[in-house]
Motif scaffolding. Structure first.
Motif, PDB file in Angstrom:
ATOM      1  N   GLN A 232       0.844  -1.186   0.000  1.00 47.86           N
ATOM      2  CA  GLN A 232       0.000   0.000   0.000  1.00 47.86           C
ATOM      3  C   GLN A 232       0.887   1.247   0.000  1.00 47.86           C
ATOM      4  OE1 GLN A 232      -2.125   0.844   3.638  1.00 47.86           O
ATOM      5  NE2 GLN A 232      -0.718  -0.379   4.860  1.00 47.86           N
ATOM      6  N   GLU A 233       0.310   2.393  -0.311  1.00 47.60           N
ATOM      7  CA  GLU A 233       1.063   3.637  -0.232  1.00 47.60           C
ATOM      8  C   GLU A 233       1.573   3.828   1.197  1.00 47.60           C
ATOM      9  OE1 GLU A 233      -1.262   6.880  -1.607  1.00 47.60           O
ATOM     10  OE2 GLU A 233      -1.633   6.004  -3.587  1.00 47.60           O
ATOM     11  N   GLY A 234       2.843   4.145   1.322  1.00 49.21           N
ATOM     12  CA  GLY A 234       3.451   4.268   2.634  1.00 49.21           C
ATOM     13  C   GLY A 234       3.968   2.956   3.188  1.00 49.21           C
ATOM     14  N   GLY A 235       3.775   1.862   2.408  1.00 49.42           N
ATOM     15  CA  GLY A 235       4.286   0.566   2.841  1.00 49.42           C
ATOM     16  C   GLY A 235       5.796   0.504   2.786  1.00 49.42           C
ATOM     17  N   LEU A 236       6.381  -0.376   3.587  1.00 54.50           N
ATOM     18  CA  LEU A 236       7.833  -0.488   3.710  1.00 54.50           C
ATOM     19  C   LEU A 236       8.371  -1.664   2.911  1.00 54.50           C
ATOM     20  CD1 LEU A 236       8.204   0.025   7.574  1.00 54.50           C
ATOM     21  CD2 LEU A 236       8.890   1.653   5.802  1.00 54.50           C
ATOM     22  N   LEU A 237       9.481  -1.437   2.237  1.00 51.30           N
ATOM     23  CA  LEU A 237      10.225  -2.507   1.592  1.00 51.30           C
ATOM     24  C   LEU A 237      11.614  -2.525   2.200  1.00 51.30           C
ATOM     25  CD1 LEU A 237      10.646  -4.679  -0.603  1.00 51.30           C
ATOM     26  CD2 LEU A 237      11.302  -2.839  -2.177  1.00 51.30           C
TER      27      LEU A 237
END
Length: 281
Positions: A232-237
């Motif tokens: 999702q937008e703002g998700g971390l990788l």
């Protein structure tokens, strides 16, 4: 031979074989096969172990002298607060990977949901669960042998919301839902031509878990191209990297629209992980 004599034999044999830490390895073998840790050896070193234990210990020392990984001989290995089953066919969990786990877990909200790609033993996924309250992790692994260890480790920690599925990270995901809070991976990242120069023990680990292709970046490209879209937008990788790969991997993150790209170092000051945030469209 007494327990102390067996320990001294092991230390000498491993030293002659060129093992980097003969005393450390001999101590762990002594504890595992003879039931005596260092204090126990000091107190009970004059005892004579039963023949069955003695033979098992000597055989294990011989295996280690032939450069079989110590972790495979012991059958399990600590990682952070976990103890993970290991053996032939799965990558040995290493302390370096804690850098990735800690960098991600520190930024996750309660109940965060995500993936551990190229999961192997499940060190990353289970490690995140151990630090991030309520985290829900799906571990993705292709190899059947590694999957066997992965399930054993998941079952060992039933209090964590962790499961496993079989899938190829180099292919587009099928059957996975988007809207994820994070994706983590310790992918293969060794340059193919450099595999033959690795330590003898590392060469006994599965090449499938080590070989990152001609430039070591094949899996990073696949993760960013095929899997990052599930965030999702703002998700971390977050991914583990080789110590020379920070610039290349950071550039790939930026090219795929990730913001707040950061490089994280291990205790030796070496670059060990890259994280980024999926930008708003």
């Amino acid at each position: 031979m007494t327990a102390r004599e067996l320990y001294l034999y092991a230390r000498a044999r491993l030293s002659e074989a060129g093992i980097d830490s003969p005393g450390f390895d001999a101590s762990l073998l002594t504890e595992h096969f003879l039931g005596l840790d260092r204090p126990g050896l000091a107190l009970h070193g004059d005892t004579v172990p039963p023949e069955e234990k003695r033979q098992g210990f000597i055989e294990a020392v011989g295996q280690r002298a032939r450069r079989r990984p110590l972790q495979y001989i012991l059958g399990e290995w600590p990682f952070m607060s976990l103890t993970l089953k290991v053996g032939e066919g799965v990558l040995v969990p290493r302390e370096d990977t804690a850098v990735l786990v800690e960098a991600l877990a520190a930024r996750l909200d309660r109940g965060a949901q995500g993936l551990d790609l190229c999961a192997g033993t499940g060190a990353v996924g289970l490690g995140i669960c151990s630090l991030a309250p309520g985290a829900r992790v799906t571990c993705v692994e292709l190899d059947g042998t590694a999957m066997g260890y992965l399930w054993k480790n998941i079952e060992r920690y039933p209090g964590y919301s962790c499961t496993a599925v079989t899938a190829d990270v180099l292919s587009a995901p099928k059957g996975f839902q988007g809207g994820l809070d994070f994706i983590a991976s310790n992918p293969p990242y060794i340059v193919s031509d450099e595999l033959s120069a690795l330590q003898p023990e590392v060469q006994k680990e599965p090449s499938l878990a080590l070989d990152g292709g001609r430039d070591g970046l094949v899996f990073y490209r696949a993760i960013l191209k095929n899997w990052a879209g599930l965030l999702q937008e703002g998700g971390l990788l977050g991914v583990e990297i080789g110590e020379t790969q920070a610039g290349d991997v950071s550039a790939l993150f930026a090219q795929h629209g990730f913001e707040d790209v950061a490089v994280h170092r291990d205790l030796a000051g070496l670059n060990r992980a890259v994280t980024g945030v999926k930008a708003s469209v």
